[in-house]
Write a protein that holds these residues in place. Structure first.
Motif, PDB file in Angstrom:
ATOM      1  N   ALA A   1       0.831  -1.211   0.000  1.00  0.00           N
ATOM      2  CA  ALA A   1       0.000   0.000   0.000  1.00  0.00           C
ATOM      3  C   ALA A   1       0.864   1.259   0.000  1.00  0.00           C
ATOM      4  N   VAL A   2       1.884   1.277   0.850  1.00  0.00           N
ATOM      5  CA  VAL A   2       2.773   2.443   0.913  1.00  0.00           C
ATOM      6  C   VAL A   2       3.583   2.568  -0.370  1.00  0.00           C
ATOM      7  N   PHE A   3       4.037   1.438  -0.894  1.00  0.00           N
ATOM      8  CA  PHE A   3       4.821   1.418  -2.132  1.00  0.00           C
ATOM      9  C   PHE A   3       4.023   2.012  -3.288  1.00  0.00           C
ATOM     10  N   LEU A   4       2.799   1.532  -3.482  1.00  0.00           N
ATOM     11  CA  LEU A   4       1.971   2.049  -4.574  1.00  0.00           C
ATOM     12  C   LEU A   4       1.564   3.506  -4.333  1.00  0.00           C
TER      13      LEU A   4
ATOM     14  N   LEU B   1      -0.608  -1.661 -12.479  1.00  0.00           N
ATOM     15  CA  LEU B   1      -0.858  -2.717 -11.504  1.00  0.00           C
ATOM     16  C   LEU B   1      -2.247  -2.618 -10.884  1.00  0.00           C
ATOM     17  N   VAL B   2      -2.653  -1.418 -10.568  1.00  0.00           N
ATOM     18  CA  VAL B   2      -3.899  -1.225  -9.828  1.00  0.00           C
ATOM     19  C   VAL B   2      -5.126  -1.277 -10.722  1.00  0.00           C
TER      20      VAL B   2
ATOM     21  N   ALA C   1      -5.568  -7.384 -13.372  1.00  0.00           N
ATOM     22  CA  ALA C   1      -6.188  -8.686 -13.098  1.00  0.00           C
ATOM     23  C   ALA C   1      -5.237  -9.631 -12.366  1.00  0.00           C
ATOM     24  N   PRO C   2      -4.021  -9.878 -12.885  1.00  0.00           N
ATOM     25  CA  PRO C   2      -3.113 -10.755 -12.138  1.00  0.00           C
ATOM     26  C   PRO C   2      -2.662 -10.147 -10.815  1.00  0.00           C
ATOM     27  N   PHE C   3      -2.571  -8.817 -10.741  1.00  0.00           N
ATOM     28  CA  PHE C   3      -2.160  -8.189  -9.487  1.00  0.00           C
ATOM     29  C   PHE C   3      -3.174  -8.458  -8.383  1.00  0.00           C
ATOM     30  N   TRP C   4      -4.453  -8.186  -8.654  1.00  0.00           N
ATOM     31  CA  TRP C   4      -5.478  -8.350  -7.619  1.00  0.00           C
ATOM     32  C   TRP C   4      -5.790  -9.817  -7.350  1.00  0.00           C
TER      33      TRP C   4
ATOM     34  N   ALA D   1       5.712  -3.905 -14.905  1.00  0.00           N
ATOM     35  CA  ALA D   1       5.206  -2.553 -14.652  1.00  0.00           C
ATOM     36  C   ALA D   1       6.334  -1.539 -14.572  1.00  0.00           C
ATOM     37  N   GLY D   2       7.491  -1.960 -14.102  1.00  0.00           N
ATOM     38  CA  GLY D   2       8.625  -1.032 -14.016  1.00  0.00           C
ATOM     39  C   GLY D   2       9.063  -0.556 -15.376  1.00  0.00           C
TER      40      GLY D   2
END
Length: 319
Positions: free
Chosen positions: A218-221, A238-239, A245-248, A303-304
Motif C-alpha cells: 500500500a505504501v509502495f503504490l 498494476l492497480v 487482473a493478475p495483481f489483484w 510494470a517497471g
C-alpha cells in the motif's frame, strides 16, 4: 543503461533466490529453537533452500546470453563499488553455508563425520551447526534484501527506484520461504510430524508477514502515485491497468488474503480441537503464497519497464 527487454529468467531468479533465503531462515529458526526435533524437515528445507538459490542463479546467468556479458559476472566479484559485487559474494557464501548446513543435518553424514573425525562430537556438532544456522540467517537476509536492491540500482526505472522495493521483496522472500517449509513439513509428516508449537509459530509468522506485506504494498503504490508521471503510470498498470487482473487475483487474493485466512483458520481449528488435522489448510495457504510471490516479481518487472510489448508478453505467459 536501461534494459528494455527482459526474459523470464530474472523474474524467476528474484523469486527463487528470495524463497530459498527465506526457507533457510525458517529452517534455521526451527533448529535453533529445538535441535532435537524436526531433523528431516530442517534437513530437507536446507537442501531446498540451496537448490532454489542455485537454480535461480543459473537462470540469471542464462539471461547473460553473450560471452562478453557473462564475463561481467566474474568481474563483479572484484568491484566493491556496486551492489552486483556484494550480491555475488553474498549469494556465493550463502550457497556454501546452505549446503554445508544441509549436509551436517543429514544423519548419515553426521554419523560418518563422527566416526572419521574425533573432534566432531555431538557437543561440537551442535556448536558448529548453531554457528552455521546464525551465519545462514544473516546471509539469507542479505540475499533477500539484495533481490530488491538489484532492481533498485538499475537506472531509469522510477517504479524500482525506492527503498520500499527491497523491503517488499524481503518480506515476500520470508513469506514464500515459510510457505516452502510448510509444504515440506506436510510432505514429511508421516516420518517427521511437525510439533504443535512449531506449526503454531509458523502460522503466526505467516499472519505477521502477510499484514506487513500488505502495508508495504500500500505504501509502495501510494508513493508511486504521489511521484512523477512515469512512476504513477507504472503503479496504475498494476492497480487498474493492463496488469490489474493478475495483481489483484494472484498477488492480493491468492498470495496474501488466502494464506492469511488459512493461517487464521488453522489456529482457530487447533484451538477448538488440538487433534484436528490442519495440514490441508496449511498446504492451500502455502501454495497461494508461492503463486503470489512468484507473480509479484514478474509484475514488478513488467510494470517497471511499462512497455506495452513487455506487458502483453508477461500477461501471455502468466494467464
Amino acid at each position: 543503461m536501461l534494459q528494455l527487454t527482459w526474459g523470464w529468467q530474472p523474474a524467476l531468479y528474484l523469486f527463487l533466490g528470495g524463497m530459498g533465503a527465506g526457507a533457510f531462515i525458517m529452517a534455521a529458526v526451527l533448529y535453533l529453537l529445538d535441535s532435537t526435533k524436526h531433523r528431516l524437515v530442517v534437513c530437507a528445507s536446507m537442501y531446498a533452500a540451496f537448490a532454489s538459490l542455485a537454480i535461480g542463479l543459473l537462470l540469471l546467468l542464462a539471461e547473460l546470453i553473450s560471452p562478453a556479458r557473462g564475463l561481467m559476472m566474474w568481474a563483479s566479484f572484484s568491484h566493491f563499488t556496486s551492489w552486483m559485487t556484494y550480491g555475488a559474494w553474498g549469494a556465493f557464501l550463502a550457497m556454501i553455508v546452505f549446503i554445508v548446513s544441509a549436509l551436517l543435518a543429514t544423519k548419515q553424514v553426521g554419523n560418518w563425520l563422527n566416526e572419521k573425525w574425533k573432534w566432531y562430537t555431538p557437543e561440537n556438532s551442535l556448536k558448529l551447526r548453531r554457528g552455521l544456522a546464525w551465519a545462514g540467517i544473516v546471509l539469507g537476509a542479505f540475499v533477500a534484501v539484495y533481490t530488491g536492491m538489484l532492481l533498485m540500482s538499475a537506472g531509469g526505472v522510477p517504479l524500482w527506484n525506492t527503498l520500499l522495493l527491497p523491503l517488499l521483496f524481503t518480506v515476500s522472500a520470508f513469506d514464500t520461504g515459510v510457505a516452502l517449509v510448510e509444504i515440506i513439513a506436510v510432505l514429511l509428516h508421516k516420518k517427521d510430524p511437525l510439533a504443535e508449537k512449531a506449526a503454531a509459530l509458523m502460522e503466526r509468522i505467516v499472519i505477521a508477514l502477510v499484514v506487513i506485506e500488505l502495508l508495504v504494498i500500500a505504501v509502495f503504490l501510494g508513493s508511486m502515485f504521489a511521484g512523477g508521471s512515469a512512476a504513477a503510470e507504472s503503479a496504475g498498470m498494476l492497480v487498474s491497468g493492463g496488469l490489474a487482473a493478475p495483481f489483484w487475483i494472484m498477488i492480493i487474493v491468492l498470495g496474501l488474503a488466502l494464506p492469511l485466512v488459512m493461517a487464521l483458520a488453522c489456529m482457530l481449528l487447533k484451538k477448538k480441537d488440538a487433534n484436528k488435522d490442519a495440514r490441508p489448510m496449511m498446504v492451500i495457504g502455502a501454495a497461494g503464497a508461492l503463486i503470489g510471490g512468484c507473480e509479484l516479481r514478474f509484475l514488478i518487472l513488467a510494470a517497471g519497464i511499462h512497455a506495452a510489448v513487455v506487458s502483453e508478453t508477461i500477461m501471455g505467459l502468466l494467464l
